[in-house]
Design a protein around this motif. Structure first.
Motif, PDB file in Angstrom:
ATOM      1  N   ASP A 113       0.840  -1.200   0.000  1.00  0.00           N
ATOM      2  CA  ASP A 113       0.000   0.000   0.000  1.00  0.00           C
ATOM      3  C   ASP A 113       0.873   1.247   0.000  1.00  0.00           C
ATOM      4  O   ASP A 113       2.061   1.194   0.351  1.00  0.00           O
ATOM      5  N   VAL A 114       0.287   2.350  -0.436  1.00  0.00           N
ATOM      6  CA  VAL A 114       1.024   3.615  -0.545  1.00  0.00           C
ATOM      7  C   VAL A 114       0.197   4.745   0.057  1.00  0.00           C
ATOM      8  O   VAL A 114      -1.004   4.593   0.317  1.00  0.00           O
ATOM      9  N   GLN A 115       0.853   5.875   0.236  1.00  0.00           N
ATOM     10  CA  GLN A 115       0.179   7.099   0.659  1.00  0.00           C
ATOM     11  C   GLN A 115      -0.579   7.684  -0.537  1.00  0.00           C
ATOM     12  O   GLN A 115      -0.197   7.449  -1.683  1.00  0.00           O
ATOM     13  N   PRO A 116      -1.628   8.473  -0.295  1.00  0.00           N
ATOM     14  CA  PRO A 116      -2.295   9.161  -1.415  1.00  0.00           C
ATOM     15  C   PRO A 116      -1.276  10.003  -2.196  1.00  0.00           C
ATOM     16  O   PRO A 116      -0.280  10.451  -1.634  1.00  0.00           O
ATOM     17  N   ALA A 117      -1.535  10.206  -3.501  1.00  0.00           N
ATOM     18  CA  ALA A 117      -0.580  10.959  -4.323  1.00  0.00           C
ATOM     19  C   ALA A 117      -0.861  12.463  -4.294  1.00  0.00           C
ATOM     20  O   ALA A 117      -0.020  13.261  -4.701  1.00  0.00           O
ATOM     21  N   GLU A 118      -2.016  12.854  -3.789  1.00  0.00           N
ATOM     22  CA  GLU A 118      -2.391  14.270  -3.768  1.00  0.00           C
ATOM     23  C   GLU A 118      -1.405  15.076  -2.934  1.00  0.00           C
ATOM     24  O   GLU A 118      -0.909  14.540  -1.935  1.00  0.00           O
TER      25      GLU A 118
END
Ligand SMILES: [Zn+2]
Length: 443
Positions: A77-82
């Motif tokens: 999983d990753v952090q949001p890209a915003e």
């Protein structure tokens, strides 16, 4: 090199899946792709989708009798890209530019996973498909949202799990281009503090006789600290693990200085350690904290509004060192507010995770340090604990093995921020180091 290219293609496919755990988005898609990659390399895979973010447990079995057991922990999983407009490239398209690879999750943590897969694939190809150790990957999908199910999952699968050494998800080089090896991290308990002093906001003339919620909350916050930068909550420091001589020595050798910290961030207030005379590095690495992350109350728009706010909330956290229990710590904060006559402040726990430090003198940790020193032709910077937080505690509880954190990152990798990137050189070096680590177990 063909193998490495093949896994760069896997990385490209993984980056194209926006597996943001905070949005519970595309997690099974990423997990399936990873499970297939492990199966393609001959691993036994247990795919567990009991949780919103499936776990992938993949084991490469050695034929050597009594082979040692290496566990590698990663997350997909990753952090949001915003905010997306701050990216120079598309966040979900792996893009190569000037020897760097860009994309959300390229360092944290998808690139570390594909580098390690490359290492195993190359090793197997060069060694007739045989490994000198058993290697198990634990890959989860909610690391960025505090590994919500990791302890439950590890308890459920503990009969498949043992380890002599754990390699952690990530790591890398510092600003001075020195390779760093971490052996622990702080824990955390996060909480909301809420004051409610009336049913509705009042005319501010009533401040002659009524406390505003904003004042009440400010008093509660202020009561948590003394004027020297120590935490004033009774018993807050009672349980902390005292660093041993080697831990103190390792931290003393770190390049951080008071002046560089102040200059780098333009800090305009005296440091706690300037006020209480404590050692800067020991405080940063070995002491717990309380921090107020945000405060909300009353009128904050243009012009004037003479109002007496009836509600106020603060988001807060305490970073914990080993032996501190998140719930006990929060209870001490609540007891303290009660004693201060502030029992109306409602304290609500949001997240909690204990801290952990490895024994940095363990022979398996020394093996990692030696291999790294030999490969990079320089002594790595060995750090007993990161001042940040991660789920090492749960992995250690389940496996009872020391943990070393190293990886493909560098000081401008911009994890969690726009333009996250890695350098191909670091990526390839990490593949080499993991291969060297596997080779070190050959008889
Ligand atoms: Zn990560």
């Amino acid at each position: 090199m063909e193998i490495r290219k093949q896994y760069i293609e896997l990385l490209r496919e993984l980056i194209a899946i926006p597996s943001v755990s905070a949005k519970e988005a595309y997690l099974p898609e990423a997990a399936h792709l990873i499970a297939d990659a492990f199966r393609g390399l001959g691993a036994d895979v247990i795919y567990d989708d009991t949780y919103f973010a499936p776990f992938v447990l993949a084991t490469f079995q050695s034929k050597v009798p009594n082979a040692k057991q290496l566990v590698i922990y990663n997350h997909y999983d990753v952090q949001p890209a915003e905010p997306l407009d701050l990216w120079a490239t598309d966040a979900w398209t792996l893009t190569e530019k000037n020897g760097k690879l860009y994309g959300r999750g390229v360092d944290d943590d998808k690139g570390n996973l594909t580098a390690r897969l490359s290492a195993i694939a190359e090793y197997l190809t060069e060694h007739n498909n045989q490994l000198p150790i058993n290697i198990t990957f634990i890959v989860e999908g909610s690391e960025e949202t505090s590994s919500r199910h990791l302890d439950d999952y590890l308890a459920k699968h503990h009969h498949h799990l043992s380890a002599d050494l754990v390699i952690w998800e990530s790591g890398g080089k510092n600003v001075n281009e020195e390779i760093e090896i971490f052996g622990g991290n702080k824990g955390i308990v996060t909480f909301d503090m809420t004051a409610k002093t009336a049913n509705n906001d009042l005319h501010s003339s009533l401040s002659a006789i009524v406390d505003s919620a904003s004042l009440r909350l400010s008093q509660a916050i202020a009561s948590l600290f003394d004027h020297h930068g120590n935490i004033a909550v009774p018993h807050f420091y009672d349980d902390i693990a005292i660093p041993n001589a080697r831990e103190k020595q390792l931290v003393a050798a770190l390049p951080l200085t008071r002046d560089s910290l102040i200059t780098q961030h333009g800090i305009k207030v005296p440091l706690y350690t300037d006020r209480n005379g404590d050692d800067l590095k020991e405080t940063l690495y070995f002491k717990p904290t309380i921090n107020i992350e945000g405060i909300q109350s009353g009128y904050n728009s243009a012009g004037v509004k003479t109002v007496l706010p009836a509600t106020a909330t603060a988001k807060a956290e305490a970073r914990l060192v080993p032996n501190m229990d998140p719930d006990v710590t929060l209870q001490r904060i609540k007891d303290h507010l009660q004693e201060q006559g502030l029992s109306d402040i409602v304290v609500t726990k949001t997240l909690g995770q204990p801290g952990y430090r490895s024994d940095m003198s363990d022979s398996e940790i020394l093996r990692v340090i030696d291999i790294t020193a030999h490969y990079y032709k320089a002594q790595p910077i060995v750090i007993p604990t990161s001042p940040g937080t991660g789920p090492m505690f749960y992995i250690h509880e389940a496996l009872q093995a020391p943990i070393a954190s190293l990886g493909i990152g560098y000081s401008h990798a911009l994890d969690h921020a726009p333009n996250e990137n890695i350098r191909l050189t670091d990526y390839n070096q990490h593949i080499d180091v993991i291969k060297e680590l596997i080779r070190s177990y050959e008889l």
